[in-house]
Design a protein around this motif. Sequence first.
Motif, mmCIF file in Angstrom:
data_model
loop_
_atom_site.group_PDB
_atom_site.id
_atom_site.type_symbol
_atom_site.label_atom_id
_atom_site.label_comp_id
_atom_site.label_asym_id
_atom_site.label_seq_id
_atom_site.Cartn_x
_atom_site.Cartn_y
_atom_site.Cartn_z
ATOM 1 N N GLY A 1 51.745 37.854 41.592
ATOM 2 C CA GLY A 1 50.745 37.634 42.641
ATOM 3 C C GLY A 1 51.011 36.351 43.417
ATOM 4 N N GLN B 1 53.916 36.879 45.721
ATOM 5 C CA GLN B 1 53.534 37.618 46.924
ATOM 6 C C GLN B 1 52.758 36.714 47.882
ATOM 7 O OE1 GLN B 1 54.560 39.564 48.917
ATOM 8 N NE2 GLN B 1 54.068 41.648 48.242
ATOM 9 N N ASN C 1 47.853 52.689 47.499
ATOM 10 C CA ASN C 1 46.752 52.238 46.653
ATOM 11 C C ASN C 1 45.426 52.810 47.161
ATOM 12 O OD1 ASN C 1 44.774 50.736 45.290
ATOM 13 N ND2 ASN C 1 46.227 49.061 44.969
ATOM 14 N N GLU D 1 53.708 48.173 51.254
ATOM 15 C CA GLU D 1 53.327 48.237 49.832
ATOM 16 C C GLU D 1 53.212 46.842 49.203
ATOM 17 O OE1 GLU D 1 52.552 50.576 47.687
ATOM 18 O OE2 GLU D 1 53.158 52.450 48.668
ATOM 19 N N THR E 1 51.067 45.427 47.506
ATOM 20 C CA THR E 1 50.406 45.344 46.201
ATOM 21 C C THR E 1 51.067 46.276 45.183
ATOM 22 O OG1 THR E 1 48.813 47.117 46.676
ATOM 23 C CG2 THR E 1 48.204 44.891 47.369
ATOM 24 N N THR F 1 50.584 51.653 52.179
ATOM 25 C CA THR F 1 50.135 51.602 50.786
ATOM 26 C C THR F 1 49.905 52.968 50.167
ATOM 27 O OG1 THR F 1 48.518 50.622 49.273
ATOM 28 C CG2 THR F 1 47.671 51.412 51.383
ATOM 29 N N THR G 1 44.996 41.422 40.903
ATOM 30 C CA THR G 1 45.888 40.658 41.768
ATOM 31 C C THR G 1 46.046 41.365 43.108
ATOM 32 O OG1 THR G 1 47.032 39.986 39.768
ATOM 33 C CG2 THR G 1 48.143 39.525 41.834
ATOM 34 N N ALA G 2 46.104 42.707 43.059
ATOM 35 C CA ALA G 2 46.199 43.481 44.304
ATOM 36 C C ALA G 2 44.995 43.187 45.198
ATOM 37 C CB ALA G 2 46.283 44.972 43.987
ATOM 38 N N LEU H 1 51.798 44.935 41.650
ATOM 39 C CA LEU H 1 50.789 44.007 41.114
ATOM 40 C C LEU H 1 49.670 44.743 40.384
ATOM 41 C CD1 LEU H 1 50.586 41.779 44.334
ATOM 42 C CD2 LEU H 1 51.974 41.388 42.285
ATOM 43 N N GLN I 1 57.148 44.921 49.189
ATOM 44 C CA GLN I 1 56.650 45.186 47.832
ATOM 45 C C GLN I 1 57.270 44.238 46.802
ATOM 46 O OE1 GLN I 1 57.031 49.289 46.709
ATOM 47 N NE2 GLN I 1 56.454 48.912 44.583
#
Length: 228
Positions: free
Chosen positions: A141, A144, A196, A163, A165, A194, A172-173, A168, A86
Amino acid sequence: MIQLTNISKQYDNGIVAVNDITLRIEQGEFVYVVGPSGSGKSTFMKLLNREVKATTGSLTVGKFKLDRIKKRELPMLRREVGVVFQDFKLLPNLTAFENIAYALEVTGASGKEIKKRVNEVLQLIGLSHKIHQYPDELSGGEQQRIAIARAIANKPRILVADEPTGNLDPDTAMEIMKILEDINRTGTTVIMGTHNDYLVNQRKHRVLRLERGRLISDLYKGDYREIN
Ligand code: ADP
Ligand code: ADP
């Protein structure tokens, strides 16, 4: 191929972070690992490169049997399993080039080979023009993406992203997600922990759901919230 058979991990403090998980992941799959904070996602992923050792059960990762792996084989295992975090974990005093090259140097690659491979992975993630920037000169971003380039520099068969994203913004994710899918299309197994739910519901892949260390559902093209 990854095979877990009755895998559990109990930490020294008594917490059972992963509890009797049996499952198989084929080469080339894209797998999300979801579940509330503390459900064992990180521990599950750390078992795969032997950052964490299972307490019981047997675990095969490619050609490695992790219940029997020797210490001297760990570097080879870790070349097979790239990892992304992350918080990126780039080395702040090294440029993008040097961060990626560092992962290759430990394998004994020549200077020429390293340069070629760094350029290849930078092209793949679309950051060739940022090759000489330091991490603090890059956006989240971009950092990463460099971290992903580093993770795939040694052409691992498996990429584990915990994780990736999490720090972000949504656009960007989604970019990071598409890069992971590009990598997956080349045949690399991708395992992504994640929270998300938006990404999981938008970009359908297999979903492993953990709760208190147990695997409570395993759905192909699943939703984030769907439970068997
Ligand atoms: P998640 O990634 O889903 O948040 P973790 O695998 O990080 O879950 O944690 C699962 C459980 O194991 C939690 O209760 C956590 O506090 C505990 N845990 C994680 N790492 C350690 C550790 N190194 N030592 C002791 N307990 C840990
Ligand atoms: P995540 O939610 O991303 O898994 P955590 O904050 O749970 O991150 O864990 C951060 C680090 O602290 C990890 O290396 C984990 O192994 C360790 N850790 C987590 N919970 C505990 C705990 N209860 N005791 C000791 N170490 C822990």
